[in-house]
Design a protein around this motif. Structure first.
Motif, short mmCIF file in Angstrom:
data_model
loop_
_atom_site.label_atom_id
_atom_site.label_comp_id
_atom_site.label_asym_id
_atom_site.label_seq_id
_atom_site.Cartn_x
_atom_site.Cartn_y
_atom_site.Cartn_z
N GLY A 1 0.82 -1.20 0.00
CA GLY A 1 0.00 0.00 0.00
C GLY A 1 0.86 1.25 0.00
O GLY A 1 0.63 2.18 -0.78
N TRP B 1 0.60 6.72 -9.17
CA TRP B 1 -0.49 7.21 -8.33
C TRP B 1 -0.37 8.71 -8.11
O TRP B 1 -1.34 9.44 -8.24
N TRP C 1 -27.88 8.62 -14.77
CA TRP C 1 -28.90 8.79 -13.73
C TRP C 1 -29.95 9.80 -14.13
O TRP C 1 -31.14 9.61 -13.84
N TRP D 1 -26.04 -1.29 -18.99
CA TRP D 1 -25.53 -0.09 -18.31
C TRP D 1 -24.01 -0.21 -18.15
O TRP D 1 -23.27 0.72 -18.46
N MET E 1 -1.38 2.89 2.66
CA MET E 1 -2.61 2.12 2.53
C MET E 1 -3.75 2.98 1.99
O MET E 1 -4.59 2.51 1.26
N ARG E 2 -3.77 4.25 2.35
CA ARG E 2 -4.93 5.11 2.07
C ARG E 2 -5.40 5.12 0.61
O ARG E 2 -6.57 4.87 0.36
N PRO E 3 -4.51 5.38 -0.33
CA PRO E 3 -5.01 5.51 -1.70
C PRO E 3 -5.61 4.22 -2.25
O PRO E 3 -6.58 4.27 -2.99
N LEU E 4 -5.05 3.07 -1.83
CA LEU E 4 -5.62 1.82 -2.32
C LEU E 4 -7.05 1.65 -1.85
O LEU E 4 -7.95 1.28 -2.60
N LEU F 1 -9.00 4.05 -0.95
CA LEU F 1 -9.76 5.09 -1.64
C LEU F 1 -10.18 4.61 -3.03
O LEU F 1 -11.34 4.73 -3.44
N ILE F 2 -9.23 4.02 -3.74
CA ILE F 2 -9.51 3.55 -5.10
C ILE F 2 -10.53 2.42 -5.06
O ILE F 2 -11.51 2.42 -5.83
N VAL G 1 -18.71 3.27 -7.85
CA VAL G 1 -19.06 3.39 -9.27
C VAL G 1 -19.88 2.18 -9.72
O VAL G 1 -20.93 2.31 -10.35
N ILE G 2 -19.40 0.99 -9.35
CA ILE G 2 -20.13 -0.22 -9.74
C ILE G 2 -21.53 -0.22 -9.13
O ILE G 2 -22.53 -0.52 -9.79
N LEU H 1 -23.27 2.39 -8.30
CA LEU H 1 -24.09 3.40 -8.98
C LEU H 1 -24.59 2.88 -10.33
O LEU H 1 -25.68 3.21 -10.77
N ILE H 2 -23.77 2.06 -10.98
CA ILE H 2 -24.19 1.52 -12.28
C ILE H 2 -25.24 0.43 -12.08
O ILE H 2 -26.27 0.40 -12.76
N LEU H 3 -24.96 -0.45 -11.10
CA LEU H 3 -25.90 -1.56 -10.91
C LEU H 3 -27.25 -1.09 -10.35
O LEU H 3 -28.27 -1.74 -10.53
N ALA H 4 -27.21 0.09 -9.68
CA ALA H 4 -28.47 0.60 -9.12
C ALA H 4 -29.32 1.28 -10.18
O ALA H 4 -30.48 1.62 -9.93
N LEU H 5 -28.78 1.50 -11.39
CA LEU H 5 -29.57 2.13 -12.45
C LEU H 5 -30.76 1.24 -12.79
O LEU H 5 -30.64 0.01 -12.81
N PRO H 6 -31.91 1.86 -13.07
CA PRO H 6 -33.12 1.05 -13.27
C PRO H 6 -33.07 0.17 -14.51
O PRO H 6 -32.47 0.55 -15.51
#
Lengths: 248, 594
Positions: free
Chosen positions: A4, A13, A120, A135, B1-4, B6-7, B14-15, B17-22
């Motif tokens: 990390g 990064w 959205w 999607w 560790m933080r950025p990993l 975060l990513i 993101v996934i 948000l996409i899967l929640a799309l109707p």
């Protein structure tokens, strides 16, 4: 150092982070790239042509991601280059690939924001319904689509002076979008310019986006091949420009 | 560790948000055997504007999506729509629903009716039908139920009992009764009758205001019938949401236009009924158009040919209506298309198309006129998924040949109609076609020629639930049986003889002096009803009880003694079982007009 921490201190990064924050904190870039395509979609798609909400989601999102790539690389590189920043980077011990990859990652982050916001809006206000796989495929195609346009942007950014870059890229970008059918379907354009679309890369990215979202029938292979050819061409142009830049 | 982290978190977000799309409408809960189809390459009017050469996908009774050159899934029936125009099913913003009105309207692509006065007995079924969205026999109905009018005022002459509103204090209770009956909005009549030459009592301003307040308290819209500008101003000031006629007593003044704009009221001009009652329509030309005559029921033919209210100077009336419509349009007041069918000179469904032509004549562009018959009324009446062609809209559709954008009359070139995504049969039923013969009245109404002209008749015409079935045989015997059921204010079931053709059209029988009727059957009671007047079904029938005697009941009357009967415009004779609900049966043994 563990994995990390190694990652946190990696040039890739750090440059990604810097590139993203650099774009985000430059309103001249972040506002138009985010607001224009989204605003255009809301106005021309959801308000004016609600029946085309699904179609225009694919085309206006293409419009958005193409712009993200062209401006971040084209204008961004021209400016950074002229400020002497790139000369400094070349002298520094960092791998230069990290600079480019970081920028590309930042561009993809912006593209992702645009596509998600539009998706959205389309779902909530345009009643657009796609299968989850569609999607995902739509988002994936558009994110991947930033690569060839980033390469083209890089070539332009290396070639153009910082003063000329914004003007020339706008002059390229807007007619390209129109003639590629990103605002109005190509079939609704005047007959004399309809034939141009197949020669324009955004047309093929939009075609692929329309295809994977289940919106448009038609073959997809030609779009993929055209984009592949365009990627190779852009990469070649960028390489030429890079050699010229190094020689400069 | 933080950025990993975060990513990883950003990636997961993101996934998510996409899967929640109707995802697309579930097909599991839709009606059985839905018709799924795609109309390709068609010009579309989406409720607001025209779109060229698009494909429209209809699935499970709704528009799934649309666009140019769509991939048409293999489970859809493709329909080539090139050279045609697809419109949302039309909305008639002013009708009165009797008999087969909902079926009649549908054959002309009018898929939603906004009714401004009918029997409240129709309302529960109308609500059930429009919620289920699984049929293609009838247009959907939204209705005011009975109207608010003064005792003996306009609206009380049609044979439907109307509880009067006598004073502002009545308003609350009156509106609550309509809400209980299932009214969708409140219709208020302000009609002193001067313009029509028959003065009538009418509601005053405080009563109108009280009705509006009471209706709004229940969340119901209020629509006002007015025929003069003074009454229009009164109604708008009292707070009504819309006027269901354009006034034509004088040119619209700036005072009215400003007031109407300021209050945001809409107007349903109904110029077609102004033309109809004033005798200003070229019906022969209209009926000669392809496909129109075959689609008219006897009721539609009768109302279309119905004589007007002898409105003084029909030409001036229409001209003033058109002029005021034009002025209102220019002033930006929303106008909705409405026919006021089945008044004289109108027919359910067909008259909306004629009204569109008048709206264009009054200066609207074809797309504006079509907007007035689709999305605009849907928005004003809160009908969410109607009057539109876009993802999620109800598949009430009208496909026409040609381009109404250049010639509005193309809306009458009907190629297909869908209701709830199901195809509509455009031809009227064969039984009705057979009935549309021509014959003159005989003396013995049970002669071999006349016996075929008796038809079963029951209160379903007014929304009741009684049922009558007819049995006839060649030696002049005709009997009727069925069920007399509670459910309308006035239950009746029996049989009806129409003097003229089309059905109930008035003919001159002044030479006839006596009517003899005799029935034999259960214990009764029975009643004869005589229909007369210029307009079929416009006036309540005259009721004559059959007097018990012998082994049945009968009557023998001197027609000159029957008050209110107009033998010069005689329409029909009905013989009905009435009274308490029961299974009934009787034979008509004598029926003579001497």
């Amino acid at each position: 150092m563990n994995a990390g921490a190694r990652f946190e201190h990696s040039a890739h990064w750090q440059f990604t982070r810097a590139a993203f924050l650099g774009l985000w904190r430059m309103p001249a870039y972040s506002l138009p790239t985010l607001l224009f395509p989204v605003g255009f979609y809301v106005f021309f798609g959801l308000l004016m042509n609600p029946a085309f909400a699904q179609w225009m989601l694919a085309t206006f999102a293409t419009f958005g991601v193409v712009g993200t790539a062209l401006f971040a690389f084209g204008v961004g590189v021209a400016m950074e280059r002229s400020q002497g920043w790139w000369l400094l980077l070349r002298a520094a011990p960092t791998p230069f690939s990290a600079v480019l990859a970081g920028k590309l990652a930042a561009v993809m982050g912006f593209a992702l924001m645009i596509v998600l916001i539009m998706a959205w809006l389309a779902a909530v206000f345009g009643g657009v319904r796609l299968e989850s796989g569609q999607w995902l495929a739509l988002v994936a195609v558009l994110i991947a689509g930033t690569l060839p346009f980033s390469l083209l942007g890089l070539a332009l950014g290396l070639w153009l002076s910082p003063n000329a870059a914004p003007a020339i890229i706008n002059v390229l970008y807007l007619p390209l979008a129109l003639l590629s059918g990103l605002w109005i379907p190509v079939s609704q354009l005047p007959a004399m310019v309809q034939g141009l679309a197949v020669w324009l890369p955004p047309y093929h990215l939009a075609g692929l986006a329309l295809h994977v979202s289940g919106t448009h029938a038609g073959p997809w292979l030609q779009h993929l091949l055209a984009l592949a050819a365009f990627t190779v061409l852009s990469a070649g142009l960028a390489a030429l420009a890079w050699r010229r830049f190094k020689g400069a | 560790m933080r950025p990993l982290i975060l990513i990883a978190a950003a990636f997961a977000l993101v996934i998510a948000l996409i899967l929640a799309l109707p995802t697309p409408f579930s097909t599991a809960d839709s009606a059985a055997d839905p018709e799924n189809f795609a109309i390709t390459g068609v010009r579309v009017f989406d409720g607001q504007a025209f779109l060229e050469a698009v494909d429209v996908i209809v699935r499970d009774g709704r528009i799934e999506h649309m666009g140019p050159g769509l991939s048409i899934p293999r489970d859809l029936t493709p329909i080539d729509g090139r050279g045609q125009t697809l419109l949302p099913g039309l909305i008639d913003a002013h009708v009165h629903t009797f008999g087969q009105a909902q079926a009649d309207a549908l054959r002309f692509g009018v898929t939603t009716l906004l009714d401004m006065f009918t029997s409240p007995a129709m309302l529960p079924e109308a609500r059930r039908q429009r919620a289920q969205a699984n049929q293609s026999q009838m247009a959907d109905l939204y209705s005011a139920g009975v109207l608010a009018t003064a005792r003996g005022g306009h609206g009380t002459q049609y044979g439907i009992p109307v509880p009067p509103v006598s004073a502002p204090e009545d308003a609350k209770e009156w509106v609550a009764a309509r809400v209980a009956e299932g009214s969708d909005f409140i219709k208020i009549v302000i009609e002193p009758g001067r313009l029509w030459g028959t003065p009538r009592p009418t509601l005053d301003e405080p009563t109108v205001r009280a009705l509006v307040t009471a209706a709004h308290a229940h969340g119901l819209m209020t629509l006002a019938h007015v025929s003069t500008e003074a009454d229009a101003i009164m109604a708008v000031e009292a707070g009504v949401d819309g006027l269901v006629h354009v006034f034509a007593d004088r040119p619209a003044s700036a005072e009215f236009l400003n007031l109407a704009r300021e209050r945001g009221v809409f107007v349903v001009p109904t110029t077609v009924v102004m033309a109809g009652v004033g005798g200003q329509l070229d019906l022969d030309a209209l009926l000669a158009e392809d496909g129109i005559g075959e689609r008219l029921s006897v009721e539609q033919q009768a109302s279309l040919r119905g004589a007007g209210w002898s409105a003084p100077n029909g030409q001036a009336l229409l001209a003033q209506s058109l002029e005021n419509t034009a002025v209102l349009h220019t002033a930006g007041i929303p106008l909705l298309a409405g026919s006021d069918a089945p008044n004289p000179g109108t027919a359910h469904g067909l008259s909306v198309h004629v009204e569109l032509e008048f709206l264009v004549q009054a200066g609207m562009r074809p797309d504006q006129a079509l907007h007035a018959a689709t999305l605009l009324p849907a928005e004003h009446f809160g009908l969410e998924d109607r009057g539109c062609i876009r993802t999620g809209c109800r598949a009430d559709l009208l496909l026409v040949n040609g381009d109404p954008g250049t010639d509005i009359r193309a809306t009458r070139q009907i190629a297909a109609v869908w209701k709830n995504g199901l195809p509509v049969t455009l031809e009227r039923s064969p039984a009705e076609t057979a009935a549309a013969g021509t014959a003159r009245a005989a003396t013995d109404l049970l002669s071999a020629a006349e016996i075929a002209r008796w038809m079963p008749s029951d209160d379903r015409f007014l929304g009741g639930r009684s049922e009558a079935q007819l049995e006839r045989d060649v030696d002049g015997k005709i009997s009727v049986g069925g069920e007399l059921a509670a459910g309308s204010q006035f239950a009746y079931a029996g049989l009806l003889w129409s003097a003229g053709q089309p059905f109930m059209s008035p003919i001159d029988l002044t030479e006839r002096k006596r009517l003899l009727i005799r029935v034999r059957g259960d214990s009764g009671p029975w009643m004869a009803m005589l229909f007369s007047g210029a307009t079929p079904g416009a006036a309540a029938p005259l009721q004559l009880p059959l007097i018990p005697g012998g082994d049945g009941a009968g009557l023998n009357v001197n027609l000159a003694d029957v008050a209110g009967l107009e033998m010069g415009q005689f329409q029909a004779i009905g013989v009905f079982a009435v009274g308490s609900p029961r299974d009934f049966g009787f034979e008509l043994v004598e029926a003579r007009l001497e």
